[in-house]
Design a protein around this motif. Structure first.
Motif, PDB file in Angstrom:
ATOM      1  N   GLU A   1     -99.799  29.820 -49.775  1.00  0.00           N
ATOM      2  CA  GLU A   1     -99.341  28.964 -50.877  1.00  0.00           C
ATOM      3  C   GLU A   1     -97.821  29.051 -50.983  1.00  0.00           C
ATOM      4  O   GLU A   1     -97.270  30.143 -51.129  1.00  0.00           O
ATOM      5  N   ASP A   2     -97.147  27.906 -50.921  1.00  0.00           N
ATOM      6  CA  ASP A   2     -95.688  27.943 -51.033  1.00  0.00           C
ATOM      7  C   ASP A   2     -95.149  27.297 -52.307  1.00  0.00           C
ATOM      8  O   ASP A   2     -93.933  27.210 -52.507  1.00  0.00           O
ATOM      9  N   ASP A   3     -96.034  26.833 -53.188  1.00  0.00           N
ATOM     10  CA  ASP A   3     -95.629  26.286 -54.495  1.00  0.00           C
ATOM     11  C   ASP A   3     -94.636  25.137 -54.373  1.00  0.00           C
ATOM     12  O   ASP A   3     -93.810  24.920 -55.269  1.00  0.00           O
ATOM     13  N   ASN A   4     -94.695  24.390 -53.270  1.00  0.00           N
ATOM     14  CA  ASN A   4     -93.755  23.289 -53.032  1.00  0.00           C
ATOM     15  C   ASN A   4     -92.306  23.777 -53.061  1.00  0.00           C
ATOM     16  O   ASN A   4     -91.399  23.044 -53.454  1.00  0.00           O
ATOM     17  N   ASN A   5     -92.089  24.988 -52.625  1.00  0.00           N
ATOM     18  CA  ASN A   5     -90.780  25.616 -52.685  1.00  0.00           C
ATOM     19  C   ASN A   5     -90.296  25.952 -51.284  1.00  0.00           C
ATOM     20  O   ASN A   5     -90.989  26.642 -50.529  1.00  0.00           O
ATOM     21  N   GLU A   6     -89.104  25.503 -50.936  1.00  0.00           N
ATOM     22  CA  GLU A   6     -88.571  25.695 -49.586  1.00  0.00           C
ATOM     23  C   GLU A   6     -88.428  27.167 -49.223  1.00  0.00           C
ATOM     24  O   GLU A   6     -88.737  27.577 -48.103  1.00  0.00           O
ATOM     25  N   GLN A   7     -87.913  27.960 -50.174  1.00  0.00           N
ATOM     26  CA  GLN A   7     -87.703  29.382 -49.880  1.00  0.00           C
ATOM     27  C   GLN A   7     -89.023  30.086 -49.615  1.00  0.00           C
ATOM     28  O   GLN A   7     -89.137  30.910 -48.703  1.00  0.00           O
ATOM     29  N   THR A   8     -90.045  29.748 -50.407  1.00  0.00           N
ATOM     30  CA  THR A   8     -91.353  30.365 -50.195  1.00  0.00           C
ATOM     31  C   THR A   8     -91.939  29.932 -48.856  1.00  0.00           C
ATOM     32  O   THR A   8     -92.536  30.747 -48.135  1.00  0.00           O
ATOM     33  N   ALA A   9     -91.763  28.662 -48.500  1.00  0.00           N
ATOM     34  CA  ALA A   9     -92.235  28.189 -47.200  1.00  0.00           C
ATOM     35  C   ALA A   9     -91.511  28.912 -46.069  1.00  0.00           C
ATOM     36  O   ALA A   9     -92.117  29.299 -45.059  1.00  0.00           O
ATOM     37  N   TYR A  10     -90.216  29.097 -46.228  1.00  0.00           N
ATOM     38  CA  TYR A  10     -89.413  29.848 -45.253  1.00  0.00           C
ATOM     39  C   TYR A  10     -89.960  31.270 -45.099  1.00  0.00           C
ATOM     40  O   TYR A  10     -90.170  31.749 -43.976  1.00  0.00           O
ATOM     41  N   ASP A  11     -90.208  31.921 -46.233  1.00  0.00           N
ATOM     42  CA  ASP A  11     -90.715  33.298 -46.203  1.00  0.00           C
ATOM     43  C   ASP A  11     -92.086  33.379 -45.523  1.00  0.00           C
ATOM     44  O   ASP A  11     -92.344  34.304 -44.732  1.00  0.00           O
ATOM     45  N   LEU A  12     -92.961  32.429 -45.823  1.00  0.00           N
ATOM     46  CA  LEU A  12     -94.284  32.422 -45.187  1.00  0.00           C
ATOM     47  C   LEU A  12     -94.163  32.286 -43.672  1.00  0.00           C
ATOM     48  O   LEU A  12     -94.880  32.949 -42.908  1.00  0.00           O
TER      49      LEU A  12
END
Length: 376
Positions: free
Chosen positions: A242-253
């Motif tokens: 789950e990245d919450d529609n967030n670029e930083q979270t997607a990057y981290d994943l």
């Protein structure tokens, strides 16, 4: 109409400081190239976006909106998933365009910060208290807002959702840009094409409660199991990140998946933040890992043109926002909606209706050759 516009402008100016504090990044998008069974749509909409204000505890401000409607006969509020990302900025341009096209309507968009379902629920409750005529909603979590949307209907408010086909009993209509199962298979088709039909891949969605994201993910996985058995989903228990529609979270994943799975060959993001994954690949020089994800040209275009992202999938958010308002408007005017109804925007001129589920035919697939043709 003039009175409506003057008041809306005054509201915007008065809250300019709050708007300046708004921000954040993320991205949703997509499209299909010539090989797809559905023709790629091209749009020429504007990039104008109306300023809306952020409330400290929820997101876009809802106070004063009813007053700003002036002498408009109908007030239509669209509440989408999150503030400050390109996807819903573009959706706002469609809502603003609908507002400008209809002298008897005041239509506007408000969104919570950070894809927060509780904040979205609070905003919906506020709209009910204001007594707006119609609510259009793109839920953070459809099940989490179903009861509130039903409360709105019980109060005589028209309710139209987008990306929420699992709560049809709580809405007047749900609008989908296309058949979501088909759209999910596109992720699988392009990922298999990029990976040569074999290897490990990792997938993410915006949130496990986001109806369409989960439809796409499940359809993709089922398609790959059936057609490309040598491709392996590495997510623990088969559950998407789950990245919450967030670029930083997607990057981290993406960084975590690359580290955890040395043989990884593919990444998928069903959310508006695939450019975060693309940045991770670019920084690590991992041209051997192929990415397919939802993307807007404004944020993902450079990665698609460089080949860091193999394909971007999408539909035009502005057109979906416009059409959702158009559905609500027709209901308010007492017009019947049938499969003979033709809506204004491309991809929605011809629709199918299953109960109270309206589907258009508006998928997009972005390639290095066509992504610059899209102005959003």
């Amino acid at each position: 109409m003039k009175h409506k516009k003057v008041l809306a402008v005054l509201l915007t100016v008065a809250m300019a400081a709050s708007v300046a504090a708004c921000g954040g990044g993320g991205n949703d998008a997509g499209s299909s190239d010539a090989g797809s069974t559905t023709d790629t749509q091209e749009t020429t909409g504007t990039d104008e976006s109306a300023d809306t204000t952020d409330a400290a505890d929820t997101g876009s401000d809802t106070t004063g909106d009813a007053a700003a409607s002036g002498d408009a006969e109908f007030t239509i509020a669209l509440c989408a998933k999150t503030e400050g990302i390109a996807w819903f900025d573009d959706m706002r341009t469609g809502v603003d365009e609908f507002n400008a096209d209809h002298a008897d309507v005041y239509a506007y968009e408000i969104n919570p910060e950070g894809s927060d379902a509780a904040k979205q629920n609070a905003m919906l409750e506020d709209l009910i208290s204001q007594g707006v005529d119609a609510i259009c909603c793109v839920p953070v979590d459809a099940q989490a807002v179903a009861a509130t949307l039903q409360k709105a209907r019980d109060a005589g408010i028209v309710v139209v959702t987008h990306e929420a086909s699992d709560i049809l009993g709580s809405v007047d209509y749900d609008l989908e840009a296309f058949d979501n199962d088909y759209f999910g298979t596109l992720y699988g088709q392009y990922l298999a094409e990029a990976m040569g039909g074999e290897g490990q891949y990792y997938a993410a969605v915006g949130g496990l409660g986001m109806t369409t994201h989960m439809q796409w993910f499940n359809s993709m996985v089922n398609y790959l199991k059936e057609n490309h058995p040598n491709m392996e989903l590495v997510n623990p228990d088969g559950t998407p990140g789950e990245d919450d529609n967030n670029e930083q979270t997607a990057y981290d994943l993406a960084v975590q998946a690359i580290a955890a799975y040395p043989e990884l060959k593919g990444l998928v993001d069903c959310a508006a933040s695939s450019n975060g994954m693309a940045l991770a690949l670019e920084e690590q020089g991992r041209t051997d890992i192929k990415l397919v994800g939802l993307a807007t040209p404004s944020q993902g275009g450079a990665y698609i043109k460089s080949g860091t992202q193999y394909r971007g999938l999408c539909w035009r958010p502005a057109d979906a926002g416009y059409t959702a308002c158009e559905i609500a408007y027709k209901i308010l005017k007492g017009e019947e909606i049938t499969e003979e109804t033709s809506f204004t925007k491309e991809g929605y001129e011809t629709i199918t209706i299953d109960g109270n589920l309206i589907s258009g035919n508006a998928p997009l697939v972005f390639t290095p050759d066509n992504v610059d043709n899209y102005p959003f």
